[in-house]
Design a protein around this motif. Structure first.
Motif, PDB file in Angstrom:
ATOM      1  N   LEU A  80       0.824  -1.211   0.000  1.00  0.00           N
ATOM      2  CA  LEU A  80       0.000   0.000   0.000  1.00  0.00           C
ATOM      3  C   LEU A  80       0.858   1.261   0.000  1.00  0.00           C
ATOM      4  O   LEU A  80       0.580   2.211  -0.727  1.00  0.00           O
ATOM      5  CB  LEU A  80      -0.913   0.010   1.237  1.00  0.00           C
ATOM      6  N   THR A  83       2.227   1.732  -3.418  1.00  0.00           N
ATOM      7  CA  THR A  83       1.163   2.102  -4.354  1.00  0.00           C
ATOM      8  C   THR A  83       0.709   3.537  -4.130  1.00  0.00           C
ATOM      9  O   THR A  83       0.441   4.289  -5.076  1.00  0.00           O
ATOM     10  CB  THR A  83      -0.039   1.154  -4.205  1.00  0.00           C
ATOM     11  N   ASN A  84       0.639   3.951  -2.863  1.00  0.00           N
ATOM     12  CA  ASN A  84       0.178   5.306  -2.542  1.00  0.00           C
ATOM     13  C   ASN A  84       1.083   6.386  -3.103  1.00  0.00           C
ATOM     14  O   ASN A  84       0.653   7.532  -3.300  1.00  0.00           O
ATOM     15  CB  ASN A  84       0.061   5.477  -1.024  1.00  0.00           C
ATOM     16  N   GLU A 142     -10.400  -2.823   5.672  1.00  0.00           N
ATOM     17  CA  GLU A 142      -9.632  -1.604   5.907  1.00  0.00           C
ATOM     18  C   GLU A 142     -10.391  -0.606   6.779  1.00  0.00           C
ATOM     19  O   GLU A 142      -9.827  -0.018   7.694  1.00  0.00           O
ATOM     20  CB  GLU A 142      -9.272  -0.951   4.563  1.00  0.00           C
ATOM     21  N   SER A 276      -4.997   2.894   2.353  1.00  0.00           N
ATOM     22  CA  SER A 276      -4.855   3.086   0.910  1.00  0.00           C
ATOM     23  C   SER A 276      -5.317   4.494   0.544  1.00  0.00           C
ATOM     24  O   SER A 276      -6.002   5.173   1.313  1.00  0.00           O
ATOM     25  CB  SER A 276      -5.711   2.054   0.164  1.00  0.00           C
ATOM     26  N   ASN A 277      -4.935   4.933  -0.659  1.00  0.00           N
ATOM     27  CA  ASN A 277      -5.428   6.225  -1.128  1.00  0.00           C
ATOM     28  C   ASN A 277      -6.947   6.234  -1.204  1.00  0.00           C
ATOM     29  O   ASN A 277      -7.591   7.256  -0.939  1.00  0.00           O
ATOM     30  CB  ASN A 277      -4.840   6.539  -2.508  1.00  0.00           C
TER      31      ASN A 277
END
Length: 291
Positions: A80, A83-84, A142, A276-277
Motif C-alpha cells: 500500500l 502504491t500510494n 480496511e 490506501s489512497n
C-alpha cells in the motif's frame, strides 16, 4: 516463506477445513493441501493434525497463526505504501458497515465516492458493528463504518464520530402505551419488548438505563436488523428502542421525560495499518458528513 502459502495456512486454521479454506480462497482442496505441504517443508515441522473430520493446528501451528497475520499485514502495508506514492485512487477498498448505516446513511456518500473515484472497486460487507471491530483488528477489512463502541480500545483503533444517532422508545399507534402520558421506564418495562442481541452496542446502551433502576425487561424476540424490529413494533407485537430517523406514521414516540438515548455512528480503522489512497479518500468524504 511465500505469502500465498501463509494465506492458505491461515484460511485452514480459521475454517478448520482444507475444503472450506479452498472455498474461501477460491482454490481447489488439492491446491490448498499443496500450499500447506510446501509451507511445512520449508519450516520442517507439522502444522496441522486431523482430529475426526476436523483439522486443528499443532503447537507449532498455533504459534505461527499470529506471526503469519503480522507477516501478511506487513506485506500489505508495504504494498500500500508503495502504491500510494503514485497518488492514484484505485484498486479494491474493503469496508464493513451495519445494515442500518448501509441503508440510511451511506448511500449518498458512496454515490459521491464512485462518481469521483470510478477506478476503485468497493468490497462492502454488511455485518454487525461488533464483528467489524474484530475484522479491522485482524486486518480483514480496511474501514469499518459502524456504531462506535462506548468502550473502545484506543490503543488499537483510530475512530471518528460522523453521525449523532438519537434513539427513541417506540410503539405502534394502537399499542396500550401509545395513549399513556408521563411514562416511566418502570411503566414501559411491564410490557414485552423486541431488541437487538446481547452482544450489540445498541442493546448495552439501552440496558444501562434499566439496570440503573434495577428493572428487568421481558424480551419477546431478538433481531440485529433494526428494520425487522421496526416491523414487529409497527404491528403491535412489542415496544423497542429505534433510531429517531425511523419514526413514521405507524409508530409513536413514548420516550420517558428526562431520558436521552443515543448512539454514535462513525468510521474506524486499525491504528497501525497503512491506509490506501482509496481509504483516505472515503474518510475525507465521511469527515464532510460530520455533525
Amino acid at each position: 516463506m511465500d505469502s500465498q502459502n501463509l494465506t492458505a495456512f491461515l484460511a485452514v486454521a480459521e475454517t478448520g477445513s482444507f475444503s472450506l479454506a479452498g472455498e474461501k480462497l477460491h482454490l481447489t482442496q488439492p491446491a490448498i493441501s499443496k500450499r500447506i505441504a510446501l509451507l511445512e517443508s520449508q519450516l520442517e515441522i507439522k502444522l496441522f493434525d486431523r482430529v475426526g473430520r476436523s483439522v486443528v493446528p499443532t503447537e507449532a501451528g498455533v504459534l505461527l497463526i499470529e506471526r503469519a497475520r503480522h507477516i501478511l499485514k506487513d506485506i500489505d502495508d508495504t504494498r500500500l505504501a508503495l502504491t500510494n506514492l503514485s497518488g492514484n485512487v484505485a484498486g479494491k477498498l474493503s469496508i464493513a458497515t451495519s445494515h442500518h448505516i448501509g441503508l440510511h446513511r451511506l448511500p449518498p456518500v458512496l454515490k459521491t465516492f464512485k462518481q469521483h473515484y470510478p477506478d476503485v472497486s468497493l468490497d462492502i460487507r454488511f455485518v454487525d458493528s461488533e464483528w467489524a471491530y474484530g475484522a479491522v483488528q485482524r486486518s480483514e477489512i480496511e474501514l469499518g463504518i459502524i456504531t462506535l463502541s462506548p468502550n473502545q480500545n484506543k490503543s488499537k483503533f483510530v475512530s471518528r464520530p460522523v453521525w449523532h444517532d438519537p434513539l427513541v422508545f417506540a410503539v405502534s399507534k394502537d399499542h396500550p402505551l401509545a395513549s399513556e402520558k408521563n411514562l416511566s421506564l418502570k411503566d414501559i418495562s411491564q410490557h414485552p419488548a423486541v431488541f437487538p442481541g446481547d452482544n450489540t452496542f445498541t442493546k448495552r446502551i439501552v440496558m444501562d438505563y434499566f439496570n440503573a433502576q434495577h428493572l428487568e425487561i421481558d424480551i419477546a424476540m431478538e433481531s440485529n436488523y433494526l428494520e425487522t424490529l421496526k416491523m414487529m413494533v409497527s404491528i403491535g407485537l412489542a415496544w423497542s428502542v429505534l433510531p429517531k430517523t425511523m419514526l413514521d406514521d405507524s409508530l409513536r414516540d413514548i420516550t420517558p421525560e428526562g431520558i436521552s438515548v443515543h448512539r454514535t455512528l462513525g468510521y474506524l480503522h486499525h491504528q497501525s495499518r497503512t491506509l490506501s489512497n482509496a481509504g483516505i479518500a472515503l474518510i475525507t468524504l465521511l469527515k464532510n458528513q460530520c455533525l
